[in-house]
Design a protein around this motif. Structure first.
Motif, PDB file in Angstrom:
ATOM      1  N   THR A 115      -0.579  -0.841   3.892  1.00  0.00           N
ATOM      2  CA  THR A 115       0.179  -1.813   3.087  1.00  0.00           C
ATOM      3  C   THR A 115      -0.708  -2.476   2.042  1.00  0.00           C
ATOM      4  O   THR A 115      -0.343  -2.561   0.857  1.00  0.00           O
ATOM      5  CB  THR A 115       0.803  -2.893   3.995  1.00  0.00           C
ATOM      6  OG1 THR A 115       1.622  -2.258   4.988  1.00  0.00           O
ATOM      7  CG2 THR A 115       1.670  -3.845   3.181  1.00  0.00           C
ATOM      8  N   THR A 131      -0.548  -2.194  -2.239  1.00  0.00           N
ATOM      9  CA  THR A 131      -0.341  -3.347  -3.116  1.00  0.00           C
ATOM     10  C   THR A 131      -1.563  -3.683  -3.958  1.00  0.00           C
ATOM     11  O   THR A 131      -1.437  -4.295  -5.018  1.00  0.00           O
ATOM     12  CB  THR A 131       0.048  -4.598  -2.303  1.00  0.00           C
ATOM     13  OG1 THR A 131      -0.957  -4.861  -1.319  1.00  0.00           O
ATOM     14  CG2 THR A 131       1.395  -4.406  -1.631  1.00  0.00           C
ATOM     15  N   ARG A 174       5.547  -6.113  -3.227  1.00  0.00           N
ATOM     16  CA  ARG A 174       5.434  -6.285  -1.778  1.00  0.00           C
ATOM     17  C   ARG A 174       6.593  -5.629  -1.024  1.00  0.00           C
ATOM     18  O   ARG A 174       6.388  -4.924  -0.042  1.00  0.00           O
ATOM     19  CB  ARG A 174       5.365  -7.770  -1.428  1.00  0.00           C
ATOM     20  CG  ARG A 174       4.014  -8.422  -1.703  1.00  0.00           C
ATOM     21  CD  ARG A 174       3.996  -9.835  -1.162  1.00  0.00           C
ATOM     22  NE  ARG A 174       2.648 -10.382  -1.148  1.00  0.00           N
ATOM     23  CZ  ARG A 174       2.274 -11.414  -0.401  1.00  0.00           C
ATOM     24  NH1 ARG A 174       3.164 -12.005   0.390  1.00  0.00           N
ATOM     25  NH2 ARG A 174       1.031 -11.867  -0.428  1.00  0.00           N
ATOM     26  N   ALA A 198       6.243  -1.919  -1.010  1.00  0.00           N
ATOM     27  CA  ALA A 198       5.173  -1.471  -0.113  1.00  0.00           C
ATOM     28  C   ALA A 198       5.637  -1.543   1.340  1.00  0.00           C
ATOM     29  O   ALA A 198       5.350  -0.633   2.139  1.00  0.00           O
ATOM     30  CB  ALA A 198       3.925  -2.328  -0.318  1.00  0.00           C
ATOM     31  N   ILE A 199       6.344  -2.611   1.697  1.00  0.00           N
ATOM     32  CA  ILE A 199       6.869  -2.727   3.065  1.00  0.00           C
ATOM     33  C   ILE A 199       7.843  -1.592   3.343  1.00  0.00           C
ATOM     34  O   ILE A 199       7.814  -0.964   4.414  1.00  0.00           O
ATOM     35  CB  ILE A 199       7.551  -4.094   3.263  1.00  0.00           C
ATOM     36  CG1 ILE A 199       6.516  -5.223   3.225  1.00  0.00           C
ATOM     37  CG2 ILE A 199       8.319  -4.132   4.588  1.00  0.00           C
ATOM     38  CD1 ILE A 199       7.123  -6.620   3.260  1.00  0.00           C
ATOM     39  N   TYR A 218       5.899   1.659   3.782  1.00  0.00           N
ATOM     40  CA  TYR A 218       5.182   1.629   5.062  1.00  0.00           C
ATOM     41  C   TYR A 218       6.130   2.003   6.203  1.00  0.00           C
ATOM     42  O   TYR A 218       5.796   2.809   7.068  1.00  0.00           O
ATOM     43  CB  TYR A 218       4.594   0.233   5.270  1.00  0.00           C
ATOM     44  CG  TYR A 218       3.941   0.015   6.616  1.00  0.00           C
ATOM     45  CD1 TYR A 218       2.581   0.269   6.791  1.00  0.00           C
ATOM     46  CD2 TYR A 218       4.669  -0.446   7.705  1.00  0.00           C
ATOM     47  CE1 TYR A 218       1.976   0.063   8.024  1.00  0.00           C
ATOM     48  CE2 TYR A 218       4.074  -0.651   8.942  1.00  0.00           C
ATOM     49  CZ  TYR A 218       2.719  -0.403   9.090  1.00  0.00           C
ATOM     50  OH  TYR A 218       2.126  -0.596  10.321  1.00  0.00           O
ATOM     51  N   GLN A 255       6.485  -4.561  12.013  1.00  0.00           N
ATOM     52  CA  GLN A 255       6.200  -5.373  10.824  1.00  0.00           C
ATOM     53  C   GLN A 255       4.860  -6.098  10.931  1.00  0.00           C
ATOM     54  O   GLN A 255       4.405  -6.701   9.959  1.00  0.00           O
ATOM     55  CB  GLN A 255       7.329  -6.365  10.578  1.00  0.00           C
ATOM     56  CG  GLN A 255       8.614  -5.692  10.125  1.00  0.00           C
ATOM     57  CD  GLN A 255       9.650  -6.684   9.651  1.00  0.00           C
ATOM     58  OE1 GLN A 255       9.394  -7.490   8.771  1.00  0.00           O
ATOM     59  NE2 GLN A 255      10.844  -6.618  10.233  1.00  0.00           N
ATOM     60  N   SER A 274       3.006  -4.690   8.214  1.00  0.00           N
ATOM     61  CA  SER A 274       3.511  -4.811   6.839  1.00  0.00           C
ATOM     62  C   SER A 274       3.706  -6.275   6.464  1.00  0.00           C
ATOM     63  O   SER A 274       2.814  -6.898   5.880  1.00  0.00           O
ATOM     64  CB  SER A 274       4.814  -4.017   6.693  1.00  0.00           C
ATOM     65  OG  SER A 274       5.803  -4.466   7.616  1.00  0.00           O
TER      66      SER A 274
END
Length: 593
Positions: free
Chosen positions: A42, A46, A62, A65-66, A69, A257, A260
């Motif tokens: 992650t 970014t 962001r 990217a999450i 991921y 998460q 991430s």
């Protein structure tokens, strides 16, 4: 040596199977490679990916990217279905694990070559991630089932402990790599940071090959496997188990998460803990360290204590674990609300959330791993393991989908008029006036709204204001459609750069890989950006950035509260499902004397 000389069934013995040490060693090295790569993914997307081209592009958003991921994590846990069918119909578990491990190694190699000739850095990344997803995912159901295959009825009393050791080996490898790989990325760059986990994967492959003569090799069943899997009994077994695992998928939607949204949240925290300034990606190492501590604590203390109060079945462990996830995520939601209000909480609060989350993981994940194996008919062990792992894929697919849904499409910045820019400049001036008169603190969202609303945009709508953290805020014009969170929104984001205290001396530290690369690519502008990030500016500076669209519909604490409430609802419904479910245990037959 011919495969005919291999053991094809467990030996009737009360002792620990001889192949277990090789499997545990292989798993520790493989998990080092996987979690080392995944742990920095992650942050890499970014902050580093855009620097691997000859001309610097724009950092990845962001939310994007999450989403990427969790897309990757979803692929990793979807391909077990392919691995299971290969193992049980054609190759057997041992040869499937060995061959897909080689694919796994090639994927790491592709990541190490990002920025190389022939493809863009992003194309190298995606190629590597696809190959790793195929290799890592393909061996997952086979490795877990291969552990269980080493046992017969006589030594099945070892099974719970060995699955615990197996899980500990995963987490020892994960802890070491999560601490080390972010440092490699920070100081030596992506090529070393992704290359060294690839070397560990090669070591894992060799370790597994070394255990070939002492493993129990359950032969593939070919067409018989297909007939049994797709028989009425086989389909009913899968459907029945999937009802349980569908609820567990929500657990994984939240738990994963930690790699991430939790990592990105850590960037806004005070990461000084135990006298050490931790990197955002390193905080994940707390989870596997806690696992090593909590697995024996739960196995030998907590579970026996609960069992004295009421019978603690596997399904009751899972139910308790789902409920425990709720306060774990609620702590992070509360933490984010403090960040949204301009505070800089210490990382210890997130570590507390990790402790709760890890306890939840012990009760859900380890229990499901053993439950999936014991509930599968002997001919369907790998397939049922794949169904369990598919629940992880489903959870991550849902998380990725949510993050894609909440990300508003970007528009054309060139379309923004000079008049609109003047409106933003006027509102920014009033915010700056507040800042100067209030001990250099930005107005919180509620008060900032009253400031921004004094300025109307070109379409007669008052500007909106939102504080992002203590050093940034945004002003928003709703644009011609006068509707929030659409591609017409015009967003003016302002970032405050503050001089760092002399005692911190961050500006005197050597340049890391990213900073060096930024100066190489961007020249003087790159040097100034590095100085701002390091707190090397002589006085407070305000920098602004204008975008059209690109907002996130679930922002700040609202994002984390969304997941918290979803988990609570899932846990409540699961209680009733667990009361209905009737388990049935299957174990491998032992070889005759």
């Amino acid at each position: 040596m011919s495969s005919k000389t291999y053991l094809t069934a467990p030996v009737a013995t009360p002792d620990l199977p001889k192949g277990i040490p090789y499997i545990i060693g292989n798993e520790a090295a493989e998990r080092f490679s996987f979690y080392g790569m995944k742990g920095i993914l992650t942050i890499f997307m970014t902050k580093y990916l855009f620097l691997l081209s000859d001309v610097a592009g724009e950092p990845m958003e962001r939310a994007e990217a999450i989403a990427r991921y969790h897309d990757f994590t979803s692929w990793v846990y979807l391909t077990p279905v392919l691995g299971a069918f290969l193992a049980d119909t054609v190759l057997g578990k041992y040869r499937t694990i060995l061959s897909l491990s080689i694919v796994y190694c090639v994927g790491h190699l592709a990541l190490a070559f990002m920025g190389g000739p022939g493809m863009s850095a992003e194309s190298w990344m995606m190629t590597g991630l696809y190959l790793i997803a195929l290799g890592s995912g393909g061996i997952k159901p086979c490795v877990s089932a291969h552990v269980g295959d080493q046992f017969g009825k006589t030594n099945s009393h070892w099974l719970t402990k060995v699955f615990g050791w197996f899980y500990i080996s995963i987490n020892v490898g994960a802890a070491l790599s999560t601490l080390a790989t972010p440092l490699l990325l920070e100081w030596y760059g992506p090529h070393w940071a992704f290359g060294i986990p690839g070397v560990l994967m090669a070591i894992a492959t060799v370790l597994f090959w070394m255990g070939r003569d002492v493993f129990v090799h359950i032969p593939p069943r070919g067409k018989a496997f297909i007939r049994e899997t797709f028989s009425v009994e086989g389909i009913l077994t899968i459907l029945k188990l999937f009802i349980i695992f569908a609820f567990v998928a929500v657990f994984w939607a939240l738990f994963d998460q930690t790699g991430s949204s939790w990592v990105l949240q850590a960037e806004d925290l005070d990461r000084n803990w135990l006298g050490i300034e931790w990197l955002p990606s390193q905080i994940q190492a707390v989870n596997p360290v806690m696992i090593v501590t909590l697995v024996p604590l739960f196995s030998y203390v907590i579970y026996p204590a609960i069992d004295k109060v009421f019978p603690l079945t596997a399904l009751r462990k899972i139910a308790l674990g789902l409920f425990l996830m709720v306060p774990g995520f609620a702590i992070v939601a509360m933490l984010q609300s403090w960040i949204d209000a301009g505070d800089t909480p210490n990382i210890s609060w997130q570590l507390f959330a990790y402790a709760v989350l890890t306890a939840s993981e012990v009760m859900v994940s380890i229990t499901c791993l053993e439950f999936a194996y014991t509930q599968a008919p002997t001919s369907m062990k790998s397939v049922v393991m794949a169904v369990f792992l598919f629940s992880v894929s489903l959870g991550n697919y849902f998380t990725a989908g949510v993050n894609k849904f909440i990300l508003v499409e970007k528009g054309d910045v060139a379309s923004v008029s000079a008049l609109t820019k003047e409106h933003f400049a006027s509102a920014e001036g009033m915010v700056r006036e507040y800042f100067d008169g209030n001990a250099e603190a930005l107005p919180r969202t509620d008060f900032g709204l009253s400031i921004a609303e004094k300025v109307t945009d070109s379409w007669g709508t008052p500007l909106q204001y939102r504080m992002i953290n203590r050093n940034s805020y945004k002003l928003v014009s709703l644009g011609p459609d006068k509707t929030a969170m659409t591609p017409d929104d015009i967003v003016h984001t302002v970032t405050v750069s503050r001089p760092m205290a002399t005692a911190d001396k961050k500006s005197e530290k050597p340049l890391n890989w990213r900073e060096t690369r930024m100066i190489e690519l961007l020249g003087e502008e790159g040097r100034k950006q590095v100085e701002r990030e390091r707190g090397g500016v002589p006085t407070i500076e305000f920098d602004s950035n204008l975008t059209v669209g690109g907002q996130v519909k679930l922002e700040g604490a609202a994002y984390f509260w969304f997941w918290t409430w979803m988990m609570l609802g899932t846990a409540v419904v699961f209680v009733f499902v667990a009361m209905w479910y009737t388990p049935k245990t299957y174990m491998q037959e032992e070889a005759a004397h």
